[in-house]
Design an enzyme around this catalytic site. Structure first.
Site, PDB file in Angstrom:
ATOM      1  N   LYS A  22       8.779  -7.771  -0.443  1.00  0.00           N
ATOM      2  CA  LYS A  22       7.356  -7.787  -0.069  1.00  0.00           C
ATOM      3  C   LYS A  22       6.476  -7.672  -1.313  1.00  0.00           C
ATOM      4  O   LYS A  22       5.523  -8.417  -1.477  1.00  0.00           O
ATOM      5  CB  LYS A  22       7.050  -6.620   0.880  1.00  0.00           C
ATOM      6  CG  LYS A  22       5.561  -6.381   1.093  1.00  0.00           C
ATOM      7  CD  LYS A  22       5.282  -5.230   2.020  1.00  0.00           C
ATOM      8  CE  LYS A  22       5.165  -3.886   1.347  1.00  0.00           C
ATOM      9  NZ  LYS A  22       3.914  -3.660   0.586  1.00  0.00           N
ATOM     10  N   ASN A  23       6.813  -6.726  -2.180  1.00  0.00           N
ATOM     11  CA  ASN A  23       5.939  -6.464  -3.321  1.00  0.00           C
ATOM     12  C   ASN A  23       5.989  -7.555  -4.382  1.00  0.00           C
ATOM     13  O   ASN A  23       5.180  -7.562  -5.314  1.00  0.00           O
ATOM     14  CB  ASN A  23       6.261  -5.091  -3.938  1.00  0.00           C
ATOM     15  CG  ASN A  23       5.778  -3.960  -3.045  1.00  0.00           C
ATOM     16  OD1 ASN A  23       5.149  -4.200  -2.008  1.00  0.00           O
ATOM     17  ND2 ASN A  23       6.074  -2.724  -3.436  1.00  0.00           N
ATOM     18  N   CYS A 116      -6.179   4.845   1.724  1.00  0.00           N
ATOM     19  CA  CYS A 116      -5.178   4.425   2.711  1.00  0.00           C
ATOM     20  C   CYS A 116      -4.308   5.622   3.055  1.00  0.00           C
ATOM     21  O   CYS A 116      -4.600   6.748   2.656  1.00  0.00           O
ATOM     22  CB  CYS A 116      -4.352   3.278   2.180  1.00  0.00           C
ATOM     23  SG  CYS A 116      -3.176   3.805   0.960  1.00  0.00           S
ATOM     24  N   ARG A 121      -7.179   5.190  -3.209  1.00  0.00           N
ATOM     25  CA  ARG A 121      -6.536   4.144  -4.010  1.00  0.00           C
ATOM     26  C   ARG A 121      -7.575   3.539  -4.955  1.00  0.00           C
ATOM     27  O   ARG A 121      -8.102   2.455  -4.693  1.00  0.00           O
ATOM     28  CB  ARG A 121      -5.929   3.068  -3.110  1.00  0.00           C
ATOM     29  CG  ARG A 121      -4.926   3.556  -2.080  1.00  0.00           C
ATOM     30  CD  ARG A 121      -3.580   3.912  -2.674  1.00  0.00           C
ATOM     31  NE  ARG A 121      -2.833   2.786  -3.137  1.00  0.00           N
ATOM     32  CZ  ARG A 121      -1.795   2.237  -2.503  1.00  0.00           C
ATOM     33  NH1 ARG A 121      -1.417   2.705  -1.344  1.00  0.00           N
ATOM     34  NH2 ARG A 121      -1.137   1.228  -3.031  1.00  0.00           N
ATOM     35  N   PRO A 122      -7.895   4.245  -6.048  1.00  0.00           N
ATOM     36  CA  PRO A 122      -8.911   3.725  -6.965  1.00  0.00           C
ATOM     37  C   PRO A 122      -8.450   2.435  -7.658  1.00  0.00           C
ATOM     38  O   PRO A 122      -7.250   2.174  -7.753  1.00  0.00           O
ATOM     39  CB  PRO A 122      -9.080   4.850  -7.992  1.00  0.00           C
ATOM     40  CG  PRO A 122      -7.865   5.693  -7.880  1.00  0.00           C
ATOM     41  CD  PRO A 122      -7.307   5.513  -6.501  1.00  0.00           C
ATOM     42  N   ILE A 123      -9.426   1.623  -8.107  1.00  0.00           N
ATOM     43  CA  ILE A 123      -9.078   0.400  -8.844  1.00  0.00           C
ATOM     44  C   ILE A 123      -9.825   0.367 -10.178  1.00  0.00           C
ATOM     45  O   ILE A 123     -10.109  -0.697 -10.719  1.00  0.00           O
ATOM     46  CB  ILE A 123      -9.385  -0.881  -8.021  1.00  0.00           C
ATOM     47  CG1 ILE A 123     -10.829  -0.874  -7.501  1.00  0.00           C
ATOM     48  CG2 ILE A 123      -8.405  -1.052  -6.880  1.00  0.00           C
ATOM     49  CD1 ILE A 123     -11.311  -2.245  -7.072  1.00  0.00           C
ATOM     50  N   ASP A 124     -10.147   1.582 -10.677  1.00  0.00           N
ATOM     51  CA  ASP A 124     -10.905   1.665 -11.928  1.00  0.00           C
ATOM     52  C   ASP A 124     -10.213   0.942 -13.085  1.00  0.00           C
ATOM     53  O   ASP A 124     -10.850   0.276 -13.892  1.00  0.00           O
ATOM     54  CB  ASP A 124     -11.156   3.143 -12.284  1.00  0.00           C
ATOM     55  CG  ASP A 124      -9.874   3.967 -12.267  1.00  0.00           C
ATOM     56  OD1 ASP A 124      -9.116   3.870 -11.274  1.00  0.00           O
ATOM     57  OD2 ASP A 124      -9.599   4.683 -13.246  1.00  0.00           O
ATOM     58  N   ASP A 308       8.448   4.605  -3.555  1.00  0.00           N
ATOM     59  CA  ASP A 308       8.626   3.961  -2.250  1.00  0.00           C
ATOM     60  C   ASP A 308       9.949   4.331  -1.577  1.00  0.00           C
ATOM     61  O   ASP A 308      10.124   4.080  -0.385  1.00  0.00           O
ATOM     62  CB  ASP A 308       8.547   2.423  -2.397  1.00  0.00           C
ATOM     63  CG  ASP A 308       7.124   1.948  -2.646  1.00  0.00           C
ATOM     64  OD1 ASP A 308       6.194   2.748  -2.481  1.00  0.00           O
ATOM     65  OD2 ASP A 308       6.954   0.771  -3.001  1.00  0.00           O
ATOM     66  N   ILE A 330       3.431   9.970  -8.063  1.00  0.00           N
ATOM     67  CA  ILE A 330       2.650   8.728  -8.089  1.00  0.00           C
ATOM     68  C   ILE A 330       1.462   8.783  -7.124  1.00  0.00           C
ATOM     69  O   ILE A 330       0.354   8.411  -7.478  1.00  0.00           O
ATOM     70  CB  ILE A 330       3.537   7.497  -7.766  1.00  0.00           C
ATOM     71  CG1 ILE A 330       4.791   7.488  -8.644  1.00  0.00           C
ATOM     72  CG2 ILE A 330       2.745   6.187  -7.930  1.00  0.00           C
ATOM     73  CD1 ILE A 330       4.579   7.268 -10.121  1.00  0.00           C
ATOM     74  N   ARG A 400       4.901  -3.993   8.438  1.00  0.00           N
ATOM     75  CA  ARG A 400       4.278  -4.500   7.207  1.00  0.00           C
ATOM     76  C   ARG A 400       5.332  -4.816   6.149  1.00  0.00           C
ATOM     77  O   ARG A 400       5.101  -5.646   5.282  1.00  0.00           O
ATOM     78  CB  ARG A 400       3.321  -3.449   6.626  1.00  0.00           C
ATOM     79  CG  ARG A 400       2.002  -3.325   7.362  1.00  0.00           C
ATOM     80  CD  ARG A 400       1.099  -2.331   6.652  1.00  0.00           C
ATOM     81  NE  ARG A 400       1.189  -2.548   5.227  1.00  0.00           N
ATOM     82  CZ  ARG A 400       1.356  -1.593   4.310  1.00  0.00           C
ATOM     83  NH1 ARG A 400       1.415  -0.335   4.668  1.00  0.00           N
ATOM     84  NH2 ARG A 400       1.446  -1.887   3.033  1.00  0.00           N
TER      85      ARG A 400
HETATM   86  C1  UD1 Z   1       2.405  -0.812  -5.979  1.00  0.00           C
HETATM   87  C2  UD1 Z   1       3.268  -1.118  -4.779  1.00  0.00           C
HETATM   88  C3  UD1 Z   1       3.567   0.152  -3.997  1.00  0.00           C
HETATM   89  C4  UD1 Z   1       4.183   1.205  -4.912  1.00  0.00           C
HETATM   90  C5  UD1 Z   1       3.312   1.402  -6.165  1.00  0.00           C
HETATM   91  C6  UD1 Z   1       3.960   2.319  -7.191  1.00  0.00           C
HETATM   92  C7  UD1 Z   1       2.659  -3.371  -4.143  1.00  0.00           C
HETATM   93  C8  UD1 Z   1       2.033  -4.263  -3.140  1.00  0.00           C
HETATM   94  N1  UD1 Z   1       2.573  -2.055  -3.906  1.00  0.00           N
HETATM   95  O1  UD1 Z   1       1.165  -0.293  -5.487  1.00  0.00           O
HETATM   96  O2  UD1 Z   1       4.478  -0.160  -2.943  1.00  0.00           O
HETATM   97  O3  UD1 Z   1       4.283   2.420  -4.220  1.00  0.00           O
HETATM   98  O4  UD1 Z   1       3.067   0.141  -6.809  1.00  0.00           O
HETATM   99  O5  UD1 Z   1       5.200   1.840  -7.556  1.00  0.00           O
HETATM  100  O6  UD1 Z   1       3.274  -3.822  -5.092  1.00  0.00           O
HETATM  101  N2  UD1 Z   1      -4.342   4.117  -9.870  1.00  0.00           N
HETATM  102  C9  UD1 Z   1      -5.567   4.517 -10.348  1.00  0.00           C
HETATM  103  N3  UD1 Z   1      -6.448   3.563 -10.754  1.00  0.00           N
HETATM  104  C10 UD1 Z   1      -6.171   2.234 -10.715  1.00  0.00           C
HETATM  105  C11 UD1 Z   1      -4.903   1.829 -10.217  1.00  0.00           C
HETATM  106  C12 UD1 Z   1      -4.006   2.799  -9.789  1.00  0.00           C
HETATM  107  O7  UD1 Z   1      -5.870   5.710 -10.408  1.00  0.00           O
HETATM  108  O8  UD1 Z   1      -7.016   1.412 -11.111  1.00  0.00           O
HETATM  109  C13 UD1 Z   1      -3.363   5.159  -9.394  1.00  0.00           C
HETATM  110  C14 UD1 Z   1      -3.064   5.033  -7.893  1.00  0.00           C
HETATM  111  O9  UD1 Z   1      -4.026   5.696  -7.126  1.00  0.00           O
HETATM  112  C15 UD1 Z   1      -1.707   5.672  -7.799  1.00  0.00           C
HETATM  113  C16 UD1 Z   1      -1.054   5.266  -9.119  1.00  0.00           C
HETATM  114  O10 UD1 Z   1      -2.100   4.903  -9.996  1.00  0.00           O
HETATM  115  O11 UD1 Z   1      -1.820   7.065  -7.749  1.00  0.00           O
HETATM  116  C17 UD1 Z   1      -0.055   4.131  -8.977  1.00  0.00           C
HETATM  117  O12 UD1 Z   1      -0.695   3.011  -8.453  1.00  0.00           O
HETATM  118  P1  UD1 Z   1      -0.228   1.517  -8.729  1.00  0.00           P
HETATM  119  O13 UD1 Z   1       0.925   1.483  -9.663  1.00  0.00           O
HETATM  120  O14 UD1 Z   1      -1.442   0.731  -9.090  1.00  0.00           O
HETATM  121  O15 UD1 Z   1       0.287   1.092  -7.286  1.00  0.00           O
HETATM  122  P2  UD1 Z   1      -0.099  -0.178  -6.456  1.00  0.00           P
HETATM  123  O16 UD1 Z   1      -0.149  -1.382  -7.322  1.00  0.00           O
HETATM  124  O17 UD1 Z   1      -1.280   0.128  -5.609  1.00  0.00           O
END
Ligand code: UD1
Length: 419
Positions: A22-23, A116, A121-124, A308, A330, A400
């Site tokens: 999936k990922n 979620c 789930r920040p995207i900063d 995961d 994480i 999912r």
């Molecule tokens: C992806 C996977 C998810 C897996 C995760 C960690 C997909 C679709 N999903 O999620 O199954 O559990 O990797 O292996 O591939 N963070 C920030 N700011 C940001 C981005 C992330 O603070 O801009 C934090 C997140 O809140 C979280 C951590 O970083 O605590 C890890 O997130 P990230 O590696 O980005 O996971 P995803 O890509 O969302």
């Protein structure tokens, strides 16, 4: 609302071919936007998240057809750069379309993913990196409107403060058609990043260093379509192995990604299961009662123990002999499944990042609600090992990420039906 009804107590036994990842499938589907041609994706898992990604592709003008586990995506025409809030909300990973749309058309309008089941789930990091690549980003009222000056972003040197999977993917997707070179330091090293890069290379992209902390992307004007096979799903693999271990069963997992599953397998082996691997096959036999894992199981970015797989391994360890301790590093809210496991008789204490699991001799079936994708799968694993009947509701979470979970488990001899 569908439910899974599970009569526990049967040892899982048999052979199972692992579904596609999936990922990997989600970012690769988004990446097909960059090709402006036809891409054929084999081993594409049939999942609700994959269908959500297909709906986003349709909404921006691409054609996406499925035939069994093959998806054919035609992105010759992209007629729309706005992705509606309702489509964005269907799955959190839709944010990956931001980098892909930018790489493809130089602009996009998407919505901010909310929190979620796993917490905020920040995207900063995604936004800061794209800004560094010359993308003008207006962020307000729940929408993110992105524009590049000359129709494409420009290469940049980016250092991530944490190796975020999604941020690394978004940067790569934007960088493959950007002007000049992009260097990502402290990039995520997850196997799915390598799979995305493998796909992009097959489309003509110039990327090196994936699988390591420093990825270099040299921008190319155009990419072309390709035929590609999506890697096996290491988390679904961890799930079926955990279910088998929990029921003291025996399994041959085929079409598996053995090397990529090593961080999980090395921990699972400490429970006393016999594990042998050969080519793309994993054999597991779990003879008597499992042993607790002596060392703290710390979830970490790859090649650490995958977050995961935390819930599904926990489901196997709740009936192990002794005490196991997880440390979730994480996500903030990744122990929501533990209440359901306790309802089945597990002895779990959550203290901040840690979850202490004292092994109990047996579990009993219960009616529980899936809290999230992997948590729901953990409940199914616990239910399979429990005495009596369990009913798992809110299984849209499970759908999912698992392709027909009940058929896979039934193939292994489990007593499970969907109603
Ligand atoms: C992806 C996977 C998810 C897996 C995760 C960690 C997909 C679709 N999903 O999620 O199954 O559990 O990797 O292996 O591939 N963070 C920030 N700011 C940001 C981005 C992330 O603070 O801009 C934090 C997140 O809140 C979280 C951590 O970083 O605590 C890890 O997130 P990230 O590696 O980005 O996971 P995803 O890509 O969302």
């Amino acid at each position: 609302m569908q439910k899974l009804i599970i009569n526990g107590g049967r040892r899982l036994r048999g052979e199972l071919s692992l579904q596609g990842s999936k990922n990997s499938a989600l970012p690769i589907m988004a990446a097909s936007l960059l090709c402006r041609g036809e891409c054929t994706l084999h081993n594409c898992p049939k999942l609700t998240d994959v269908y959500s990604a297909a709906r986003i592709l349709n909404c921006v003008g691409c054609r996406c057809n499925f035939s069994g586990n093959t998806a054919v995506i035609d992105s010759s025409v992209i007629s729309e750069t706005v992705i509606s809030e309702s489509l964005m909300r269907e799955m959190r990973s839709s944010i990956i379309f931001m980098g892909a749309m930018l790489g493809s058309t130089g602009e996009c309008s998407v919505s901010v993913p909310g929190g979620c089941e796993l917490g905020p789930r920040p995207i900063d990091m995604h936004l800061a990196a794209l800004r560094k690549m010359g993308v003008d980003i207006r962020d307000g009222g729940g929408r993110i409107v992105c524009r590049t000056q000359s129709g494409s972003a420009r290469g940049a040197r980016i250092s991530l403060s944490f190796p975020s999977v999604g941020a690394t993917e978004n940067i790569i997707l934007c960088a493959v058609t950007a002007e000049g070179e992009t260097v990502i330091n402290n990039a995520a090293r997850e196997p799915e990043i390598c799979d995305l890069c493998g796909f992009l290379r097959a489309c003509g992209a110039d990327i090196s260093g994936d699988g390591e902390s420093r990825i270099v992307v040299k921008g190319k004007k155009r990419l072309h379509g390709c035929e590609y096979r999506i890697m096996p799903d290491r988390i679904a693999g961890a799930t079926y192995l955990s279910m088998t271990a929990a029921t003291r069963g025996e399994i041959i997992l085929t079409n598996a990604c053995v090397a990529e599953m090593e961080p999980f397998l090395s921990v699972l082996e400490q429970t006393g299961c016999s594990i042998y691997t050969r080519d793309d096959r994993i054999y597991l036999r779990s003879g008597s009662r499992l042993k607790a894992v002596r060392d703290r199981i710390r979830t970490m970015p790859h090649p650490g123990f995958p977050t995961d797989a935390q819930a599904v391994l926990m489901a196997a360890l709740i009936t192990a002999e002794g005490t196991s301790v997880f440390e979730e590093n994480i996500f903030n809210c990744r122990y929501r499944h533990t209440d359901a496991l306790v309802k089945m008789g597990a002895d779990i204490q959550v203290l901040g990042k840690a979850a202490i699991i004292k092994g109990v001799p047996s579990l009993s079936g219960a009616a529980v609600e899936a809290t999230d994708l992997r948590g729901g799968a953990a409940m199914a694993a616990a239910a399979l090992s429990a005495e009596g009947m369990s009913e798992i509701s809110r299984i849209s979470h499970i759908d999912r990420g698992y392709e027909k979970i009940e058929e896979a488990v039934r193939k292994l001899g489990g007593d499970i039906v969907r109603i």
